[in-house]
Design a protein around this motif. Structure first.
Motif, PDB file in Angstrom:
ATOM      1  N   TYR A  13       0.987  -1.164  -0.151  1.00  0.00           N
ATOM      2  CA  TYR A  13       0.027   0.084   0.083  1.00  0.00           C
ATOM      3  C   TYR A  13       0.745   1.209  -0.200  1.00  0.00           C
ATOM      4  N   GLN A  14       0.646   2.092  -1.056  1.00  0.00           N
ATOM      5  CA  GLN A  14       1.419   3.171  -1.009  1.00  0.00           C
ATOM      6  C   GLN A  14       0.419   4.549  -0.928  1.00  0.00           C
ATOM      7  N   VAL A  15       0.771   5.378  -0.071  1.00  0.00           N
ATOM      8  CA  VAL A  15       0.230   6.778  -0.164  1.00  0.00           C
ATOM      9  C   VAL A  15       1.012   7.627  -0.904  1.00  0.00           C
ATOM     10  N   MET A  16       0.814   8.100  -1.879  1.00  0.00           N
ATOM     11  CA  MET A  16       1.616   8.930  -2.732  1.00  0.00           C
ATOM     12  C   MET A  16       1.776  10.641  -2.483  1.00  0.00           C
ATOM     13  N   TYR A  17       1.135  10.944  -1.467  1.00  0.00           N
ATOM     14  CA  TYR A  17       1.303  12.220  -0.793  1.00  0.00           C
ATOM     15  C   TYR A  17       0.608  13.171  -1.821  1.00  0.00           C
ATOM     16  N   ARG A  18       0.888  14.547  -1.682  1.00  0.00           N
ATOM     17  CA  ARG A  18       0.249  15.671  -2.507  1.00  0.00           C
ATOM     18  C   ARG A  18       0.945  15.869  -3.947  1.00  0.00           C
ATOM     19  N   TYR A  19       0.304  15.713  -4.884  1.00  0.00           N
ATOM     20  CA  TYR A  19       0.687  16.212  -6.253  1.00  0.00           C
ATOM     21  C   TYR A  19      -0.141  17.290  -6.910  1.00  0.00           C
ATOM     22  N   THR A  20       0.706  18.079  -7.778  1.00  0.00           N
ATOM     23  CA  THR A  20      -0.326  19.256  -8.343  1.00  0.00           C
ATOM     24  C   THR A  20      -1.286  18.668  -9.374  1.00  0.00           C
ATOM     25  N   SER A  21      -0.863  17.589 -10.227  1.00  0.00           N
ATOM     26  CA  SER A  21      -1.402  17.087 -11.236  1.00  0.00           C
ATOM     27  C   SER A  21      -1.338  15.508 -11.563  1.00  0.00           C
ATOM     28  N   TYR A  48      -6.415   6.038  -6.407  1.00  0.00           N
ATOM     29  CA  TYR A  48      -7.424   7.040  -5.594  1.00  0.00           C
ATOM     30  C   TYR A  48      -6.947   8.360  -5.533  1.00  0.00           C
ATOM     31  N   TYR A  49      -7.796   9.259  -5.786  1.00  0.00           N
ATOM     32  CA  TYR A  49      -7.358  10.675  -5.272  1.00  0.00           C
ATOM     33  C   TYR A  49      -8.405  11.326  -4.513  1.00  0.00           C
ATOM     34  N   ALA A  50      -8.068  12.175  -3.557  1.00  0.00           N
ATOM     35  CA  ALA A  50      -8.964  12.797  -2.606  1.00  0.00           C
ATOM     36  C   ALA A  50      -8.315  13.759  -1.882  1.00  0.00           C
ATOM     37  N   ASN A  51      -8.789  15.122  -2.150  1.00  0.00           N
ATOM     38  CA  ASN A  51      -8.333  16.290  -1.175  1.00  0.00           C
ATOM     39  C   ASN A  51      -6.926  16.259  -1.345  1.00  0.00           C
ATOM     40  N   GLY A  52      -6.451  16.046  -2.527  1.00  0.00           N
ATOM     41  CA  GLY A  52      -4.799  16.581  -2.702  1.00  0.00           C
ATOM     42  C   GLY A  52      -3.992  15.326  -2.631  1.00  0.00           C
ATOM     43  N   ILE A  53      -4.429  14.073  -1.998  1.00  0.00           N
ATOM     44  CA  ILE A  53      -3.680  13.009  -1.721  1.00  0.00           C
ATOM     45  C   ILE A  53      -3.941  12.128  -2.644  1.00  0.00           C
ATOM     46  N   TYR A  54      -2.912  11.381  -3.561  1.00  0.00           N
ATOM     47  CA  TYR A  54      -2.844  10.593  -4.363  1.00  0.00           C
ATOM     48  C   TYR A  54      -2.559   9.063  -3.571  1.00  0.00           C
ATOM     49  N   THR A  55      -3.236   7.935  -4.064  1.00  0.00           N
ATOM     50  CA  THR A  55      -2.903   6.931  -3.383  1.00  0.00           C
ATOM     51  C   THR A  55      -3.019   5.585  -4.411  1.00  0.00           C
ATOM     52  N   ILE A  56      -1.917   4.811  -4.195  1.00  0.00           N
ATOM     53  CA  ILE A  56      -1.890   3.497  -4.934  1.00  0.00           C
ATOM     54  C   ILE A  56      -1.797   2.126  -4.365  1.00  0.00           C
ATOM     55  N   VAL A  57      -2.547   1.399  -4.943  1.00  0.00           N
ATOM     56  CA  VAL A  57      -2.467  -0.125  -4.020  1.00  0.00           C
ATOM     57  C   VAL A  57      -2.125  -1.187  -5.197  1.00  0.00           C
ATOM     58  N   PRO A  58      -0.937  -1.731  -5.260  1.00  0.00           N
ATOM     59  CA  PRO A  58      -0.653  -2.637  -6.126  1.00  0.00           C
ATOM     60  C   PRO A  58      -1.033  -3.853  -5.294  1.00  0.00           C
ATOM     61  N   GLN A  59      -1.946  -5.046  -6.128  1.00  0.00           N
ATOM     62  CA  GLN A  59      -2.339  -5.902  -5.535  1.00  0.00           C
ATOM     63  C   GLN A  59      -1.945  -7.393  -6.142  1.00  0.00           C
ATOM     64  N   VAL A  60      -1.720  -8.408  -5.412  1.00  0.00           N
ATOM     65  CA  VAL A  60      -1.367  -9.701  -5.701  1.00  0.00           C
ATOM     66  C   VAL A  60      -2.582 -10.526  -5.341  1.00  0.00           C
ATOM     67  N   ILE A  61      -3.330 -11.158  -6.041  1.00  0.00           N
ATOM     68  CA  ILE A  61      -4.767 -11.735  -5.890  1.00  0.00           C
ATOM     69  C   ILE A  61      -4.291 -13.288  -5.600  1.00  0.00           C
ATOM     70  N   ASP A  62      -4.707 -13.775  -4.459  1.00  0.00           N
ATOM     71  CA  ASP A  62      -4.223 -15.121  -4.042  1.00  0.00           C
ATOM     72  C   ASP A  62      -5.230 -16.119  -4.777  1.00  0.00           C
ATOM     73  N   THR A  63      -6.563 -15.951  -5.018  1.00  0.00           N
ATOM     74  CA  THR A  63      -7.405 -16.757  -5.653  1.00  0.00           C
ATOM     75  C   THR A  63      -8.159 -16.262  -6.868  1.00  0.00           C
ATOM     76  N   CYS A  64      -7.743 -16.407  -8.087  1.00  0.00           N
ATOM     77  CA  CYS A  64      -8.219 -15.737  -9.319  1.00  0.00           C
ATOM     78  C   CYS A  64      -9.941 -16.309  -9.329  1.00  0.00           C
ATOM     79  N   PRO A  65     -10.709 -15.508  -9.817  1.00  0.00           N
ATOM     80  CA  PRO A  65     -11.946 -15.975 -10.043  1.00  0.00           C
ATOM     81  C   PRO A  65     -12.017 -16.734 -11.119  1.00  0.00           C
TER      82      PRO A  65
END
Length: 204
Positions: A13-21, A48-65
């Motif tokens: 999980y990565q909170v990418m802090y504030r960026y202008t664009s 995800y982006y909210a209130n100036g904060i950018y977030t990214i969540v890289p995911q590894v899925i254990d069980t595929c559909p």
């Protein structure tokens, strides 16, 4: 079927802090976690982006559909399910012999500003009537269904009036704004009940 998230989610999980664009965000992703994004075991990412904060969540899925589920983007505009709003109101307008409403970009932007102001103030306020616009607003309705209940019960005559052909709507933290307006020329909407945003008739 929704596959469970993998055991590496919390660690990646990565909170990418504030960026202008968005461009600055992309540059940060490339420079900071590029290696995590290109590993072969990675199955998905969430952004995800909210209130100036950018977030990214890289995911590894254990069980595929067991079957592929197509991704259908939510039809959310200004905090509301726009196709559902239009379908419900336009269905009533057609029953009353009125033209379906189209979405007006300027009214949508104004509705968005109104709910932002109410949220900042912490209370609902009533705007003055500005002809030929009709503005209704309220609070305590945090989803599309409760907004529609209020619009169809308290403001039925207004939302089905022949005076109006366009609308803008927004919701934020329980505060909502619905603005109706009329244009001097006719508008033909593509469908009374749009299935997605691509089918929504916009007027600019």
């Amino acid at each position: 079927m929704i596959a469970p998230l993998g055991s590496t989610v919390s660690a990646s999980y990565q909170v990418m802090y504030r960026y202008t664009s968005d461009d600055a965000y992309i540059n940060a992703i490339v420079s900071r976690i590029y290696n995590k994004l290109i590993i072969s075991s990675l199955d998905a990412i969430g952004l995800y982006y909210a209130n100036g904060i950018y977030t990214i969540v890289p995911q590894v899925i254990d069980t595929c559909p067991t079957y592929a589920t197509p991704y259908v983007p939510e039809s959310i505009v200004n905090g509301v399910n726009l196709p559902r709003i239009l379908c419900s109101i336009n269905t009533e307008r057609v029953k009353a012999g009125r033209r379906p409403l189209a979405v007006h970009k300027a009214l949508s932007d104004e509705a968005k500003e109104q709910v932002k102001l109410m949220d900042a103030l912490g209370h609902y306020f009533k705007a003055p009537r500005i002809s030929p616009l009709y503005w209704v607003a309220g609070q305590g309705n945090t989803d599309t269904d409760t907004m529609l209940d209020a619009l169809s019960s308290k403001y039925y005559d207004d939302v089905t009036s022949s005076n109006y052909t366009i609308a803008g709507v927004a919701q934020l933290n329980g505060y909502w704004s619905f603005i109706l307006g009329g244009l001097p020329y006719g508008i033909t909407t593509r469908t009374v009940c749009p299935a997605n945003l691509d089918q929504v008739t916009y007027v600019y």
